[in-house]
Design an enzyme around this catalytic site. Sequence first.
Site, PDB file in Angstrom:
ATOM      1  N   SER A 277      26.219  22.835  18.270  1.00 40.52           N
ATOM      2  CA  SER A 277      27.553  23.404  18.066  1.00 40.52           C
ATOM      3  C   SER A 277      27.435  24.784  17.406  1.00 40.52           C
ATOM      4  CB  SER A 277      28.402  22.472  17.199  1.00 40.52           C
ATOM      5  OG  SER A 277      27.809  22.316  15.937  1.00 40.52           O
ATOM      6  N   SER A 279      28.251  26.195  14.593  1.00 37.58           N
ATOM      7  CA  SER A 279      27.804  26.409  13.225  1.00 37.58           C
ATOM      8  C   SER A 279      26.308  26.163  13.053  1.00 37.58           C
ATOM      9  CB  SER A 279      28.604  25.515  12.271  1.00 37.58           C
ATOM     10  OG  SER A 279      28.636  24.199  12.772  1.00 37.58           O
ATOM     11  N   HIS A 521     -18.229 -16.707  -8.532  1.00 42.79           N
ATOM     12  CA  HIS A 521     -19.142 -17.823  -8.804  1.00 42.79           C
ATOM     13  C   HIS A 521     -19.858 -18.302  -7.545  1.00 42.79           C
ATOM     14  CE1 HIS A 521     -15.831 -20.685  -7.636  1.00 42.79           C
ATOM     15  NE2 HIS A 521     -16.874 -21.370  -7.220  1.00 42.79           N
ATOM     16  N   ASP A 573     -13.175 -14.450 -12.157  1.00 43.42           N
ATOM     17  CA  ASP A 573     -14.030 -14.992 -11.104  1.00 43.42           C
ATOM     18  C   ASP A 573     -13.706 -14.315  -9.766  1.00 43.42           C
ATOM     19  OD1 ASP A 573     -15.660 -16.539  -9.578  1.00 43.42           O
ATOM     20  OD2 ASP A 573     -14.554 -18.413  -9.853  1.00 43.42           O
ATOM     21  N   SER A 693     -13.691 -22.651  -2.556  1.00 39.27           N
ATOM     22  CA  SER A 693     -13.670 -21.559  -3.537  1.00 39.27           C
ATOM     23  C   SER A 693     -13.714 -20.202  -2.863  1.00 39.27           C
ATOM     24  CB  SER A 693     -14.900 -21.644  -4.445  1.00 39.27           C
ATOM     25  OG  SER A 693     -14.759 -22.700  -5.332  1.00 39.27           O
TER      26      SER A 693
END
Length: 773
Positions: A277, A279, A521, A573, A693
């Site tokens: 536009s 502007s 561990h 651990d 683990s």
Amino acid sequence: MTAPRLLVALLALLPAVATQEAALDATPLCPESVSIRGGTVSLSDGFRPGSILTYSCPDGSYPYPTQSRICQSDGKWTPMRSSGKSPLSQALCRKISCPPQRYFENGSFGPRRSLHPVGAVLSFECSDGYQLRGSSRRHCLSNGRWNGTSPVCDDGAGHCPSVAIPPGAIATGGRNRLGDRVSFQCQSGLDLVGSSQRVCTPEGEWSGAEPSCRAPYSYDRAEDVRAEFGASFTEVLSDVSSSGPDPSETTAAPSLGRRLILSKDSFLYVYFLVDASHSVTEPNFNISKQCLEVIITRIASFDVPIRFSVISYASRPKTIVDIQDDIAEDTEIVIEKIQNEMNYKDHGNATGTNIQDALDSVYQMMINEKLFTKVPWDKIRHAIILFTDGKSNMGGSPTKAVRSIEDFLNVRANRKDYLDIYAFGVGTVDVDWSAMNEIASKKPGERHAFKLNDLKELKAAFEDVLDPRDLHDICGLANNSESASWEQKNPWHVLLQYNTLTEASCRGALISKTWVLTSAHCFSKFNNTAGWTVILEKARGGTKLRIKRRIDHEFFNVKAKVAQGIQEFYDYDLSLLELEKPVQFGGRIRPICLPCTEGANRALKMKPGATCKDHELQLLSLEEVDAQFISLDNKRMGVQIKTRRSRPTCISAALQDKKMFSEGTDASEVVTDRFLCSGGGRAVEAATCKGESGGSLFVERRERLFQVGVISWGTYNPCEKKRKKKKDGETRETVRDPPPANHKPRDFYISLFGVQDWLRQHLGQSLRFIPKE
Ligand SMILES: *[C@@H]1O[C@H](CO)[C@@H](O)[C@H](O)[C@H]1NC(C)=O
Ligand SMILES: *[C@@H]1O[C@H](CO)[C@@H](O)[C@H](O)[C@H]1NC(C)=O
Ligand SMILES: *[C@@H]1O[C@H](CO)[C@@H](O)[C@H](O)[C@H]1NC(C)=O
Ligand SMILES: *[C@@H]1O[C@H](CO)[C@@H](O)[C@H](O)[C@H]1NC(C)=O
Ligand SMILES: *[C@@H]1O[C@H](CO)[C@@H](O)[C@H](O)[C@H]1NC(C)=O
Ligand SMILES: *[C@@H]1O[C@H](CO)[C@@H](O)[C@H](O)[C@H]1NC(C)=O
């Protein structure tokens, strides 16, 4: 200093004005007395009709009462709109301030003032029994916005978390029960961005987007767009990519490296609407074109199956690339067309701003595409990215066009992810927060409406946004389909085996392409790292990976407390294993989400700016948190992490093994704050076996998985006695014996929230962490 600069600008314009006057003596010029107190003035076309005057002020202040004016055909500047009584003869620079906090329930905050200057700090605290989510300290930034995220006090009792009320807003309605509806209103002078009404949904989350109250002069900075548009659009891209099949199942060459390989049946269509536009002016339109090139190149680097459409619009839209064009999927040709066929002058004198018609042409394209496409229509995600420099001044409200598109794509409820509309208001003329907000999508934890001072800022933001690295570590995704293999269900889970042993003796979790997190561990007996291998995809014969480097936590020392009668002590651990070669991610190999990383933040759909503390609250805030670990025979086992009031009882049972701890040992000496504890609850809980683990303890949120702990030790080993071999010899079924009648097993895990410094120190290069608080 500002006055001389204005003078120079005016003098420079004089010759041009003079010639113009000579040529078109009938055209009245606008007056030159348009200075601003404390700031500067710039003009797009001198004092001629149509010229746009822009006031600028030093950082931390804004032009009042208006930022720009247009020279009208009658030779008058558009009047300075002033809400005050007496009209202003001269504009002036005013200090920017941040809005006050109006409401803050179940807590306190300060200081209480009606306006806060740039640099001010607001502090928040919750009443007893409530936990604070969001930022406890917020700073007023130079764009009139508080940094961080809106704080809220929550007691965890509601169906939904307590809803945050942003600064400058008041809220009315229910609070956090299912179906409760909260309405927000911004104080006068501020516009609401986000959802003005939110509902507590059955999923336990608030509908729509978190609101904020923004002053007209409160522009976004490039870094805001980078963070918030980036986070939202990365979701769009990662949703498309997450359904992709395994690289191992396609014929694609492994050399594709960092690119993602996507399923053939998911597509992304991106539509760009670019304002041309009056502007906007031609130089700015040219910068818009550069913005487009930058962002298209960025999006295309993800190698998602994608089509682009490009439309420029003023009073009427002009299609540069139709989504149906063959070339719509060819990034290079799309960019070529933008460079060669997209011209400001194409819109001629029809220079209005008609967003409604522009959106309508997207709608028409969708209708046509649906008729002719060979792609399954409901697998296509659509993103509309609109640039404008002002609100619609013709063609009616854009909302109608947005609704038509939403209805056509049927994006209600469970299909919301299929449409994203981003609205970028750029410039100082007539950009209005509420107009942008009206068009933009509203989704939890995301923002789709932006307002920037100028296009250069937007270009700077786009140059940095959507880093493909962000997608690589898309974490915590598992395939939960019935027919999925266990690797697809647990793609981060790895086995650790020492070369002289016949089977794996520990487990671990893949947290990035090169790092595995496990427990230290595991290496006590066989301390030689070179003897160990990491095994992925066990069920498919197993991929063995060599370890380049092992980092044990420096404070891990099993014998540290022998003198105190504690024979074994497992604090810290933890070990990190760096793989010799990075793995390639796919459906069977993916990392789990590590809390406090940006990947986890996106997976949790938390706002950019959320902190590690927020993650901890999100993941571990219940008294009893449902969590899982993976058994020796690769089943998911359920436990409950005991926090807060439930934690002391859980921990006190750590000392059941009388051989390990001498009489009178304090449980908290054995189980430090770094441990999470499970077991002994009302619900049926599994206990961990030896060999499990190092494996991950994880929780599920929003269908994604987050590791919160690493399995360390327990009071009872249910797999002690016997292990059954199945007939096929392949899968062993582990029999887990119930504990003796007088024993209530407990398990202990190293909490990842307790070892953040260590994780950050060693993983900072591979993962992006968010602030701790
Ligand atoms: C927390 O705030 C709400 C809303 O103001 C109020 O109804 C409730 O009583 C407060 N809770 C406590 C424990 O003060
Ligand atoms: C807010 O800004 C201040 C000052 O720049 C900074 O110290 C703080 O960490 C920021 N807070 C958040 C939540 O981003
Ligand atoms: C999940 O696994 C099944 C079975 O292998 C597969 O057909 C499906 O495409 C996978 N889904 C995703 C989202 O990867
Ligand atoms: C904008 O780009 C067009 C085409 O590349 C060029 O002809 C024109 O001169 C540029 N205009 C400005 C003001 O930079
Ligand atoms: C634009 O307006 C001018 C003056 O009003 C007129 O001469 C010209 O023909 C118009 N151009 C177009 C493309 O409509
Ligand atoms: C492995 O051996 C080194 C050197 O002897 C020792 O410092 C370290 O504590 C051992 N690590 C474990 C996990 O036992």
